[in-house]
Design a protein around this motif. Sequence first.
Motif, PDB file in Angstrom:
ATOM      1  N   MET A 255       0.782  -1.254   0.098  1.00 17.96           N
ATOM      2  CA  MET A 255       0.030   0.020  -0.060  1.00 17.96           C
ATOM      3  C   MET A 255       0.757   1.239   0.065  1.00 17.96           C
ATOM      4  SD  MET A 255      -3.151  -1.042   0.290  1.00 17.96           S
ATOM      5  CE  MET A 255      -3.963   0.339   0.794  1.00 17.96           C
ATOM      6  N   SER A 256       0.509   2.135  -0.487  1.00 18.93           N
ATOM      7  CA  SER A 256       1.094   3.563  -0.640  1.00 18.93           C
ATOM      8  C   SER A 256       1.239   4.243   0.810  1.00 18.93           C
ATOM      9  CB  SER A 256       0.448   4.600  -1.327  1.00 18.93           C
ATOM     10  OG  SER A 256       0.290   4.133  -2.767  1.00 18.93           O
ATOM     11  N   GLU A 257       2.384   4.551   1.192  1.00 19.13           N
ATOM     12  CA  GLU A 257       2.496   5.260   2.486  1.00 19.13           C
ATOM     13  C   GLU A 257       1.510   6.546   2.570  1.00 19.13           C
ATOM     14  OE1 GLU A 257       6.622   6.263   3.061  1.00 19.13           O
ATOM     15  OE2 GLU A 257       7.405   4.454   3.015  1.00 19.13           O
ATOM     16  N   PRO A 258       0.764   6.773   4.033  1.00 20.85           N
ATOM     17  CA  PRO A 258      -0.093   7.799   4.159  1.00 20.85           C
ATOM     18  C   PRO A 258       0.980   9.151   4.012  1.00 20.85           C
ATOM     19  CG  PRO A 258       0.396   6.803   6.149  1.00 20.85           C
ATOM     20  CD  PRO A 258       1.085   5.744   5.145  1.00 20.85           C
ATOM     21  N   ARG A 259       0.082  10.307   3.809  1.00 20.41           N
ATOM     22  CA  ARG A 259       0.861  11.353   3.421  1.00 20.41           C
ATOM     23  C   ARG A 259      -0.241  12.546   4.069  1.00 20.41           C
ATOM     24  NH1 ARG A 259       3.850  13.386  -1.676  1.00 20.41           N
ATOM     25  NH2 ARG A 259       4.979  11.411  -0.839  1.00 20.41           N
ATOM     26  N   ASN A 260       0.062  13.325   4.988  1.00 20.63           N
ATOM     27  CA  ASN A 260      -0.957  14.297   5.690  1.00 20.63           C
ATOM     28  C   ASN A 260      -1.205  15.568   4.642  1.00 20.63           C
ATOM     29  OD1 ASN A 260      -2.302  15.517   7.303  1.00 20.63           O
ATOM     30  ND2 ASN A 260      -0.695  16.302   8.642  1.00 20.63           N
ATOM     31  N   ASP A 261      -1.945  15.234   3.799  1.00 23.49           N
ATOM     32  CA  ASP A 261      -2.334  16.441   2.905  1.00 23.49           C
ATOM     33  C   ASP A 261      -3.792  16.674   2.880  1.00 23.49           C
ATOM     34  OD1 ASP A 261      -0.073  17.100   1.351  1.00 23.49           O
ATOM     35  OD2 ASP A 261      -0.078  15.166   0.732  1.00 23.49           O
ATOM     36  N   GLY A 262      -4.324  16.448   4.210  1.00 23.00           N
ATOM     37  CA  GLY A 262      -5.849  16.680   4.379  1.00 23.00           C
ATOM     38  C   GLY A 262      -6.880  15.714   3.530  1.00 23.00           C
ATOM     39  N   VAL A 263      -7.938  15.971   3.402  1.00 19.62           N
ATOM     40  CA  VAL A 263      -8.921  15.120   2.788  1.00 19.62           C
ATOM     41  C   VAL A 263      -8.686  15.069   1.358  1.00 19.62           C
ATOM     42  CG1 VAL A 263     -11.303  14.681   2.264  1.00 19.62           C
ATOM     43  CG2 VAL A 263     -10.854  15.774   4.409  1.00 19.62           C
ATOM     44  N   GLN A 264      -8.588  13.862   0.927  1.00 22.19           N
ATOM     45  CA  GLN A 264      -8.022  13.506  -0.519  1.00 22.19           C
ATOM     46  C   GLN A 264      -9.035  12.772  -1.145  1.00 22.19           C
ATOM     47  OE1 GLN A 264      -4.772  10.678  -0.265  1.00 22.19           O
ATOM     48  NE2 GLN A 264      -3.295  12.322   0.758  1.00 22.19           N
ATOM     49  N   GLN A 265      -9.238  13.284  -2.544  1.00 22.87           N
ATOM     50  CA  GLN A 265     -10.124  12.755  -3.635  1.00 22.87           C
ATOM     51  C   GLN A 265      -9.468  11.387  -3.783  1.00 22.87           C
ATOM     52  OE1 GLN A 265     -10.183  16.210  -6.220  1.00 22.87           O
ATOM     53  NE2 GLN A 265     -12.480  16.104  -5.928  1.00 22.87           N
ATOM     54  N   PRO A 266     -10.351  10.507  -4.425  1.00 22.83           N
ATOM     55  CA  PRO A 266      -9.870   9.422  -4.927  1.00 22.83           C
ATOM     56  C   PRO A 266      -8.767   9.442  -6.340  1.00 22.83           C
ATOM     57  CG  PRO A 266     -11.963   9.114  -4.586  1.00 22.83           C
ATOM     58  CD  PRO A 266     -11.745  10.491  -4.512  1.00 22.83           C
ATOM     59  N   ALA A 267      -7.750   8.974  -6.160  1.00 22.43           N
ATOM     60  CA  ALA A 267      -6.571   9.071  -7.275  1.00 22.43           C
ATOM     61  C   ALA A 267      -7.138   8.539  -8.619  1.00 22.43           C
ATOM     62  CB  ALA A 267      -5.407   8.638  -6.704  1.00 22.43           C
ATOM     63  N   LEU A 268      -7.814   7.351  -8.391  1.00 26.78           N
ATOM     64  CA  LEU A 268      -8.348   6.657  -9.577  1.00 26.78           C
ATOM     65  C   LEU A 268      -9.787   7.275 -10.249  1.00 26.78           C
ATOM     66  CD1 LEU A 268      -8.083   4.347 -11.747  1.00 26.78           C
ATOM     67  CD2 LEU A 268      -9.333   2.947  -9.814  1.00 26.78           C
ATOM     68  N   ILE A 269      -9.664   7.737 -11.562  1.00 27.13           N
ATOM     69  CA  ILE A 269     -10.811   8.038 -12.069  1.00 27.13           C
ATOM     70  C   ILE A 269     -11.091   7.100 -13.214  1.00 27.13           C
ATOM     71  CG2 ILE A 269     -11.913   9.823 -13.533  1.00 27.13           C
ATOM     72  CD1 ILE A 269      -9.881  11.951 -12.322  1.00 27.13           C
ATOM     73  N   VAL A 270     -12.237   6.271 -12.958  1.00 25.40           N
ATOM     74  CA  VAL A 270     -12.466   5.276 -14.071  1.00 25.40           C
ATOM     75  C   VAL A 270     -13.322   6.034 -15.266  1.00 25.40           C
ATOM     76  CG1 VAL A 270     -13.733   3.191 -14.321  1.00 25.40           C
ATOM     77  CG2 VAL A 270     -12.344   3.498 -12.330  1.00 25.40           C
ATOM     78  N   THR A 271     -12.729   5.761 -16.437  1.00 30.61           N
ATOM     79  CA  THR A 271     -13.270   6.321 -17.524  1.00 30.61           C
ATOM     80  C   THR A 271     -14.026   5.288 -18.457  1.00 30.61           C
ATOM     81  OG1 THR A 271     -11.398   6.144 -18.860  1.00 30.61           O
ATOM     82  CG2 THR A 271     -11.611   8.230 -17.644  1.00 30.61           C
ATOM     83  N   ARG A 272     -13.828   4.074 -18.191  1.00 32.00           N
ATOM     84  CA  ARG A 272     -14.558   2.903 -18.776  1.00 32.00           C
ATOM     85  C   ARG A 272     -14.631   1.948 -17.868  1.00 32.00           C
ATOM     86  NH1 ARG A 272     -12.678   0.395 -24.269  1.00 32.00           N
ATOM     87  NH2 ARG A 272     -11.290  -0.929 -22.686  1.00 32.00           N
ATOM     88  N   PRO A 273     -15.778   1.816 -17.024  1.00 29.60           N
ATOM     89  CA  PRO A 273     -15.772   0.718 -15.917  1.00 29.60           C
ATOM     90  C   PRO A 273     -15.894  -0.703 -16.593  1.00 29.60           C
ATOM     91  CG  PRO A 273     -17.954   1.836 -16.275  1.00 29.60           C
ATOM     92  CD  PRO A 273     -16.821   2.708 -17.106  1.00 29.60           C
TER      93      PRO A 273
END
Length: 233
Positions: free
Chosen positions: A1-19
């Motif tokens: 898993m990626s290491e946590p980073r304290n940048d406040g509330v994060q939006q999902p990094a993955l945007i699915v364009t074709r599910p």
Amino acid sequence: MSEPRNDGVQQPALIVTRPCAVPRAAVLLLHGGRADGLRPPPPWNLPEARMRPIGSRVAEVTAGHSVLMGRVRYRYRGWNGTRADAAYDARRALDELAATAGAVPVVLVGHSMGGRAALSAASHPLVRAVVGLAPWCPPDEAAGHLGGRTVVLLHGDRDRTTDPGGSADFVRRAREAGARACALTVTGGDHAMLRRPGIWHALTAGTVAGLLELGPLPRAVGKALDSGAAQTV
């Protein structure tokens, strides 16, 4: 898993364009950015727009084959030195993909800074291959984690933003680390992929299809991967 980073509330990094209900593979696009920049990308973002024709061609060649398509959402416009923010976001997106789709093989397609992020994130267990378009490959960029992966880099010989020689050097180091890797030079190609766009689009889409075993690799790509010698297109 990626290491946590304290940048406040994060939006999902993955945007699915074709599910895809039950994907057998996935392709993620990573657009370019800047060396430094701690503001979010704007709603109208030219680097992201440059990847849309690439995404459309990849979507065409993978249609009907249970391939999920998506792109990485960056929190910041820049790489930002040792923070390597774009690479961090790429790993977050891969973690999110694994959580929803399982252990599907992934091809990352990245342009410029996105190419650097894709190469860095290729250490993630989902990643099988990287297609880098005019990638940013500094001389000290790590390549030792690419053993067992396939790496295809395309670089225009008129690029004045990122160094075509950096791609060739990175490929050499990746092969030494055990990667199946090659570099191709797009004659007359520029950094924005506006010169000879048909070559950029066709080679990228054909390479992705070949890497996913949906068809043969483009001849020049297959020859370069087999020989390790740089090819010109």
